[in-house]
Design a protein around this motif. Structure first.
Motif, short mmCIF file in Angstrom:
data_model
loop_
_atom_site.label_atom_id
_atom_site.label_comp_id
_atom_site.label_asym_id
_atom_site.label_seq_id
_atom_site.Cartn_x
_atom_site.Cartn_y
_atom_site.Cartn_z
N ALA A 19 0.84 -1.20 0.00
CA ALA A 19 0.00 0.00 0.00
C ALA A 19 0.87 1.25 0.00
O ALA A 19 0.58 2.23 -0.69
CB ALA A 19 -0.93 -0.01 1.21
N LEU A 20 1.95 1.21 0.77
CA LEU A 20 2.86 2.35 0.83
C LEU A 20 3.56 2.56 -0.51
O LEU A 20 3.63 3.68 -1.03
CB LEU A 20 3.90 2.15 1.93
N SER A 22 2.62 1.56 -3.44
CA SER A 22 1.65 1.99 -4.45
C SER A 22 1.44 3.51 -4.37
O SER A 22 1.37 4.20 -5.39
CB SER A 22 0.31 1.27 -4.25
N TYR A 23 1.34 4.01 -3.15
CA TYR A 23 1.18 5.45 -2.94
C TYR A 23 2.39 6.21 -3.50
O TYR A 23 2.23 7.23 -4.19
CB TYR A 23 1.02 5.73 -1.45
N GLU A 26 2.42 6.16 -7.34
CA GLU A 26 1.44 7.09 -7.90
C GLU A 26 1.98 8.52 -7.94
O GLU A 26 1.54 9.33 -8.75
CB GLU A 26 0.16 7.04 -7.08
N ARG A 27 2.93 8.81 -7.07
CA ARG A 27 3.52 10.14 -7.03
C ARG A 27 4.79 10.25 -7.85
O ARG A 27 5.48 11.27 -7.82
CB ARG A 27 3.75 10.55 -5.57
N TYR A 112 8.42 14.69 -5.17
CA TYR A 112 7.72 14.24 -3.98
C TYR A 112 8.58 14.40 -2.74
O TYR A 112 9.73 13.97 -2.71
CB TYR A 112 7.28 12.77 -4.13
N ASN A 184 0.88 1.40 10.66
CA ASN A 184 -0.18 1.40 9.65
C ASN A 184 -1.39 0.62 10.16
O ASN A 184 -1.71 -0.46 9.67
CB ASN A 184 0.35 0.80 8.34
N VAL A 188 -6.09 4.26 4.49
CA VAL A 188 -5.11 4.58 3.46
C VAL A 188 -4.71 6.05 3.55
O VAL A 188 -3.54 6.40 3.36
CB VAL A 188 -5.69 4.27 2.06
N ALA A 189 -5.67 6.92 3.87
CA ALA A 189 -5.37 8.35 4.01
C ALA A 189 -4.40 8.60 5.17
O ALA A 189 -3.49 9.43 5.07
CB ALA A 189 -6.65 9.14 4.21
N ALA A 192 -0.97 7.54 4.03
CA ALA A 192 -0.40 8.56 3.15
C ALA A 192 0.15 9.73 3.94
O ALA A 192 1.25 10.23 3.65
CB ALA A 192 -1.46 9.04 2.15
N ASP A 196 4.05 10.91 4.02
CA ASP A 196 4.50 12.26 3.69
C ASP A 196 5.42 12.80 4.77
O ASP A 196 6.46 13.41 4.48
CB ASP A 196 3.30 13.19 3.52
#
Length: 205
Positions: A19-20, A22-23, A26-27, A112, A184, A188-189, A192, A196
């Motif tokens: 999941a991390l 993938s995030y 995407e960036r 990013y 985690n 998902v938010a 994220a 960050d």
């Protein structure tokens, strides 16, 4: 690109490594997925090397490499597992180093988490394998409560909860070696937002 960082993203089953990454992907962050790359390597020369090393065939009826057949052989045989790792891990390392060089050649950084570029390697095992020491600059470990990890893995793989718990107990991750730990346990938010924060800190190293 000499100032680029290599970041190892690790964690146990169901922790949320994918999941991390993938995030991050995407960036625009280059990410090497060790699992999928290893599977691809098995379909090439590595599959033949493994068969030669272990002295048996692992082909299905269509002549394709059967990873389930391999897993069944090494599941309870530590000697064969060590033989397998001695063949597979150097091949994965070579593949990663080539991928990293290609990724950095002419990289236009996505920006990013700051101006400092980085690439990531997602791997559950690299942290505890001395062969991979020295290829990464920073370790980011993704963690979660066991009940959450079990639920995630069961939902993803449609497997038995006790089998997941056994896999968790058999994974040995030295959390003291992590530079950053992302807990985690939420959405998902939330993952994220935690990412960050961590990667903005990484950019100042």
């Amino acid at each position: 690109m000499t100032d680029a960082l290599t970041i190892l993203i690790t964690g146990g089953i169901g922790s949320g490594k994918s999941a991390l990454t993938s995030y991050l992907s995407e960036r625009g962050v280059p990410v090497y997925d060790s699992d999928s790359r290893t599977k691809a390597l098995y379909d090439g020369e590595l599959g033949t090397m493994v068969e030669n090393g272990l002295g048996q065939s692992f082909r299905d009826s269509r002549g394709r490499f059967d990873r389930k057949a391999l897993a069944a052989v090494i599941f309870s045989d530590n000697a064969k597992l060590r033989q397998l790792e001695a063949i597979v891990h150097p091949a994965v390392l070579k593949d990663f180093l080539g991928w990293r060089q290609r990724s950095l050649d002419g990289l236009k950084w996505c920006g990013y988490a700051g101006d400092r570029p980085f690439v990531c390697m997602e791997s559950a095992i690299a942290l505890d394998k001395p062969l991979f020491d020295g290829i990464y600059d920073v370790v980011v470990l993704v963690n979660a409560e066991e009940s959450i990890r079990v639920a995630r893995a069961c939902a993803r793989d449609a497997c038995d909860a006790e089998a997941v718990r056994i896999r968790i107990r058999n994974q040995h991750l030295d959390m003291s070696r992590a530079d950053y730990i992302i807990e985690n346990n939420g959405t998902v938010a939330e993952l994220a937002a935690a990412a960050d924060k961590v990667f903005n800190a990484v950019s100042w190293r």
